[in-house]
Motif scaffolding. Structure first.
Motif, mmCIF file in Angstrom:
data_model
loop_
_atom_site.group_PDB
_atom_site.id
_atom_site.type_symbol
_atom_site.label_atom_id
_atom_site.label_comp_id
_atom_site.label_asym_id
_atom_site.label_seq_id
_atom_site.Cartn_x
_atom_site.Cartn_y
_atom_site.Cartn_z
ATOM 1 N N ASN A 229 0.816 -1.219 0.000
ATOM 2 C CA ASN A 229 0.000 0.000 0.000
ATOM 3 C C ASN A 229 0.848 1.266 0.000
ATOM 4 O OD1 ASN A 229 -2.580 -1.235 0.041
ATOM 5 N ND2 ASN A 229 -2.292 -1.698 2.204
ATOM 6 N N ILE A 230 2.157 1.114 0.191
ATOM 7 C CA ILE A 230 3.072 2.246 0.267
ATOM 8 C C ILE A 230 3.710 2.473 -1.097
ATOM 9 C CG2 ILE A 230 5.153 3.134 1.388
ATOM 10 C CD1 ILE A 230 4.446 1.210 3.723
ATOM 11 N N ALA A 231 3.713 3.720 -1.561
ATOM 12 C CA ALA A 231 4.295 4.051 -2.862
ATOM 13 C C ALA A 231 5.780 3.707 -2.887
ATOM 14 C CB ALA A 231 4.096 5.534 -3.163
ATOM 15 N N PHE A 232 6.253 3.276 -4.043
ATOM 16 C CA PHE A 232 7.660 2.942 -4.265
ATOM 17 C C PHE A 232 8.280 4.087 -5.060
ATOM 18 C CE2 PHE A 232 11.203 0.998 -6.503
ATOM 19 C CZ PHE A 232 11.767 0.175 -5.541
ATOM 20 N N ASP A 233 9.093 4.916 -4.389
ATOM 21 C CA ASP A 233 9.765 6.046 -5.038
ATOM 22 C C ASP A 233 11.092 5.566 -5.599
ATOM 23 O OD1 ASP A 233 7.779 7.945 -4.295
ATOM 24 O OD2 ASP A 233 8.640 8.007 -2.287
ATOM 25 N N ILE A 234 11.254 5.642 -6.910
ATOM 26 C CA ILE A 234 12.461 5.148 -7.563
ATOM 27 C C ILE A 234 13.561 6.200 -7.476
ATOM 28 C CG2 ILE A 234 13.465 4.367 -9.738
ATOM 29 C CD1 ILE A 234 10.631 3.340 -10.457
ATOM 30 N N ASP A 235 14.700 5.789 -6.925
ATOM 31 C CA ASP A 235 15.861 6.671 -6.845
ATOM 32 C C ASP A 235 16.659 6.582 -8.141
ATOM 33 O OD1 ASP A 235 17.812 8.375 -5.945
ATOM 34 O OD2 ASP A 235 18.730 6.954 -4.562
ATOM 35 N N TYR A 236 17.006 5.363 -8.549
ATOM 36 C CA TYR A 236 17.753 5.171 -9.796
ATOM 37 C C TYR A 236 17.561 3.751 -10.316
ATOM 38 C CZ TYR A 236 21.244 2.755 -6.944
ATOM 39 O OH TYR A 236 21.868 1.883 -6.093
ATOM 40 N N VAL A 237 17.848 3.589 -11.607
ATOM 41 C CA VAL A 237 17.868 2.287 -12.259
ATOM 42 C C VAL A 237 19.249 2.161 -12.880
ATOM 43 C CG1 VAL A 237 16.836 0.809 -14.021
ATOM 44 C CG2 VAL A 237 15.399 2.403 -12.758
ATOM 45 N N SER A 238 19.960 1.071 -12.607
ATOM 46 C CA SER A 238 21.297 0.893 -13.173
ATOM 47 C C SER A 238 21.373 -0.410 -13.949
ATOM 48 C CB SER A 238 22.361 0.925 -12.079
ATOM 49 O OG SER A 238 22.270 -0.218 -11.263
ATOM 50 N N PHE A 239 22.237 -0.402 -14.954
ATOM 51 C CA PHE A 239 22.472 -1.554 -15.818
ATOM 52 C C PHE A 239 23.968 -1.840 -15.789
ATOM 53 C CE2 PHE A 239 18.884 0.861 -17.284
ATOM 54 C CZ PHE A 239 17.922 -0.088 -17.565
ATOM 55 N N LYS A 240 24.353 -3.041 -15.317
ATOM 56 C CA LYS A 240 25.771 -3.377 -15.191
ATOM 57 C C LYS A 240 26.023 -4.789 -15.714
ATOM 58 C CE LYS A 240 25.608 -2.414 -10.738
ATOM 59 N NZ LYS A 240 25.934 -2.243 -9.334
ATOM 60 N N ILE A 241 27.153 -4.951 -16.379
ATOM 61 C CA ILE A 241 27.612 -6.286 -16.761
ATOM 62 C C ILE A 241 28.663 -6.682 -15.740
ATOM 63 C CG2 ILE A 241 28.786 -7.666 -18.501
ATOM 64 C CD1 ILE A 241 27.440 -5.935 -20.610
ATOM 65 N N VAL A 242 28.403 -7.777 -15.021
ATOM 66 C CA VAL A 242 29.279 -8.210 -13.929
ATOM 67 C C VAL A 242 29.646 -9.684 -14.100
ATOM 68 C CG1 VAL A 242 28.288 -6.532 -12.320
ATOM 69 C CG2 VAL A 242 27.360 -8.833 -12.410
ATOM 70 N N ASP A 243 30.682 -10.104 -13.374
ATOM 71 C CA ASP A 243 31.108 -11.500 -13.375
ATOM 72 C C ASP A 243 30.020 -12.371 -12.762
ATOM 73 O OD1 ASP A 243 33.576 -10.779 -14.429
ATOM 74 O OD2 ASP A 243 34.511 -10.600 -12.461
ATOM 75 N N LYS A 244 29.849 -13.575 -13.321
ATOM 76 C CA LYS A 244 28.877 -14.511 -12.747
ATOM 77 C C LYS A 244 29.351 -15.030 -11.406
ATOM 78 C CE LYS A 244 26.536 -16.398 -16.763
ATOM 79 N NZ LYS A 244 26.281 -17.604 -17.548
ATOM 80 N N LYS A 245 30.623 -15.360 -11.315
ATOM 81 C CA LYS A 245 31.177 -15.897 -10.075
ATOM 82 C C LYS A 245 32.259 -14.951 -9.595
ATOM 83 C CE LYS A 245 30.370 -20.654 -11.392
ATOM 84 N NZ LYS A 245 30.977 -21.942 -11.719
#
Length: 106
Positions: free
Chosen positions: A8-24
């Motif tokens: 019931n509480i609004a979700f205020d988005i601060d940021y969205v990030s896209f990263k390619i990272v190691d699997k392990k």
């Protein structure tokens, strides 16, 4: 992406990030991380009201994901702890449908 707020509480988005990272990540090894820059977004929302859902289309530069890496998309809440992240692997992108024509309306 689609964000569904089941609370019931609004979700205020601060940021969205896209990263390619190691699997392990091996202990005591530097983690290799490549941040992808957002080119464009359609219907970029900053608040998802309670019991609502919102869809956003993000456009990024063309990129590839090596076998030992994965794309991590993170959505962080402003002044809150409900941070969300999910993983996209190369197989997911290969199976995606091609869009030949895209109609953008306001």
């Amino acid at each position: 992406t689609e964000i569904k707020n089941t609370s019931n509480i609004a979700f205020d988005i601060d940021y969205v990030s896209f990263k390619i990272v190691d699997k392990k990540v091996i202990k005591r090894t530097a983690m290799q991380e490549q941040v992808l820059e957002l080119l464009r977004a359609q219907n970029y929302v900053t608040v998802v009201s309670g019991k609502q859902s919102e869809r956003t289309v993000f456009a990024l530069e063309k990129f590839t994901i090596p076998d030992d890496k994965q794309l991590v998309i993170e959505v962080a809440e402003k002044e809150g702890g409900r941070h969300q992240s999910f993983v996209v692997e190369n197989d997911d992108i290969v199976r995606a449908n091609v869009i030949d024509e895209l109609s953008i309306t306001n």
